[in-house]
Write an enzyme that holds these catalytic residues in place. Structure first.
Site, PDB file in Angstrom:
ATOM      1  N   PHE A   1     104.313 -16.023   9.887  1.00 44.64           N
ATOM      2  CA  PHE A   1     105.548 -16.509  10.548  1.00 44.64           C
ATOM      3  C   PHE A   1     106.002 -17.730  10.040  1.00 44.64           C
ATOM      4  O   PHE A   1     104.858 -18.729   9.857  1.00 44.64           O
ATOM      5  CB  PHE A   1     105.437 -16.479  12.022  1.00 44.64           C
ATOM      6  CG  PHE A   1     105.130 -15.106  12.582  1.00 44.64           C
ATOM      7  CD1 PHE A   1     106.085 -14.449  13.040  1.00 44.64           C
ATOM      8  CD2 PHE A   1     103.860 -14.957  13.145  1.00 44.64           C
ATOM      9  CE1 PHE A   1     105.846 -13.116  13.545  1.00 44.64           C
ATOM     10  CE2 PHE A   1     103.614 -13.812  13.809  1.00 44.64           C
ATOM     11  CZ  PHE A   1     104.776 -12.923  14.058  1.00 44.64           C
ATOM     12  N   ASP A   2     107.126 -17.945   9.581  1.00 44.22           N
ATOM     13  CA  ASP A   2     107.753 -19.288   9.601  1.00 44.22           C
ATOM     14  C   ASP A   2     107.957 -20.063  10.828  1.00 44.22           C
ATOM     15  O   ASP A   2     107.902 -19.154  11.953  1.00 44.22           O
ATOM     16  CB  ASP A   2     109.084 -19.205   8.787  1.00 44.22           C
ATOM     17  CG  ASP A   2     109.761 -20.819   8.757  1.00 44.22           C
ATOM     18  OD1 ASP A   2     108.927 -21.683   8.628  1.00 44.22           O
ATOM     19  OD2 ASP A   2     110.912 -20.561   8.841  1.00 44.22           O
ATOM     20  N   GLY A   3     108.073 -21.405  11.067  1.00 41.43           N
ATOM     21  CA  GLY A   3     108.126 -21.886  12.200  1.00 41.43           C
ATOM     22  C   GLY A   3     109.369 -21.787  12.944  1.00 41.43           C
ATOM     23  O   GLY A   3     109.992 -21.199  13.684  1.00 41.43           O
TER      24      GLY A   3
END
Length: 274
Positions: A140-142
């Protein structure tokens, strides 16, 4: 491609004529295989377990032209429990009734509709994908993916220094929920069925945030949510492609198209959160 170039009738004719010829694997194919692997491991631990990953195919195809999709799933041994062939223009209206935790599509309108309905969703780009080995690995990206885009908005309005000041001021305040938080929490729930050493699920955070100035709030937010992440990489704006090539995830979620392109260049299955 045939549907777009020659229309629905020609597409249906082609699918019916080739209904016994398996379709080649798509971008999310290895992800689905890895999800099945998790189910197998859960049942090894507890043969009576009912709380498993449930895979659903939702399609705007007619049932007649959808026969090829069903036959392809059988050919590859994919354990897909439900096939929904619906003619409604917005098929995403059926997602909530099936309690869908993650919706993947190659249609941007469908993805945006699903996100508006509060369903974790992302746009998949077709690409040649080498099937990575198990366990299931999800990256996941943040900001604007796992977390809300509040800091991104400050960055756009006030630049990097403004964003840094905002993060320092808000360090003790957990970030808001992003569009994929619900799916990440579901993964976390499934992961808790195993010890950390034996878990067939591994999750990663790969964010453009710098660790020194903007990492603490991200970690505190995950702790507040009770969401365990196996590994976190604070890239400070550096390209994500090389670290993704090292992780070899089954799927990578990001809201930046440049990061999606960098991942695709490394052969990493990617999905864009618009």
């Amino acid at each position: 491609k045939l549907y777009m170039e020659k229309g629905k009738e020609e597409y249906i004719r082609h699918q019916q004529a080739n209904q016994d010829k398996p379709l080649p694997p798509g971008t999310a194919f290895a992800f689905i295989q890895a999800v099945q692997y998790v189910n197998e491991k859960i049942l090894e631990s507890n043969p009576s377990e009912k709380d498993l990953f449930d895979i659903l195919v939702l399609s705007n195809n007619s049932p007649e032209s959808g026969m090829r999709i069903i036959n392809s799933a059988k050919h590859y041994g994919l354990e897909i429990s439900k096939f929904c062939f619906v003619s409604d223009e917005d098929s995403t209206q059926y997602l909530k009734s099936h309690r869908v935790k993650l919706f993947l599509s190659a249609d941007r309108t469908d993805v945006c509709n699903a996100l508006r309905r509060g369903v974790s969703s992302a746009l998949v780009f077709q690409q040649e994908v080498q099937a990575p080995s198990t366990p299931l690995r999800v990256v996941f990206d943040g900001d604007a993916v796992l977390f809300s885009d509040e800091t991104d908005q400050v960055f756009r309005e006030q630049g990097l220094e403004g964003a840094l000041q905002y993060e320092r001021a808000m360090e003790a305040v957990p970030m808001g929920e992003g569009p994929l938080k619900a799916f990440a929490m579901h993964l976390g729930k499934m992961r808790k069925k195993f010890s950390q050493e034996k878990s067939p699920i591994r999750t990663y955070l790969v964010t453009a945030r710098g660790g020194r100035d903007m990492g603490i709030r991200a970690i505190k937010t995950l702790r507040e949510w009770g969401l365990a992440i196996d590994e976190a990489f604070f890239m400070d704006g550096a390209p994500k492609g090389p670290i993704l090539a090292q992780i070899q995830p089954h799927i990578f979620f990001d809201d930046g198209l440049h990061n999606i392109q960098g991942a695709q260049d490394m052969g990493v299955p990617s999905a864009w959160v618009p």
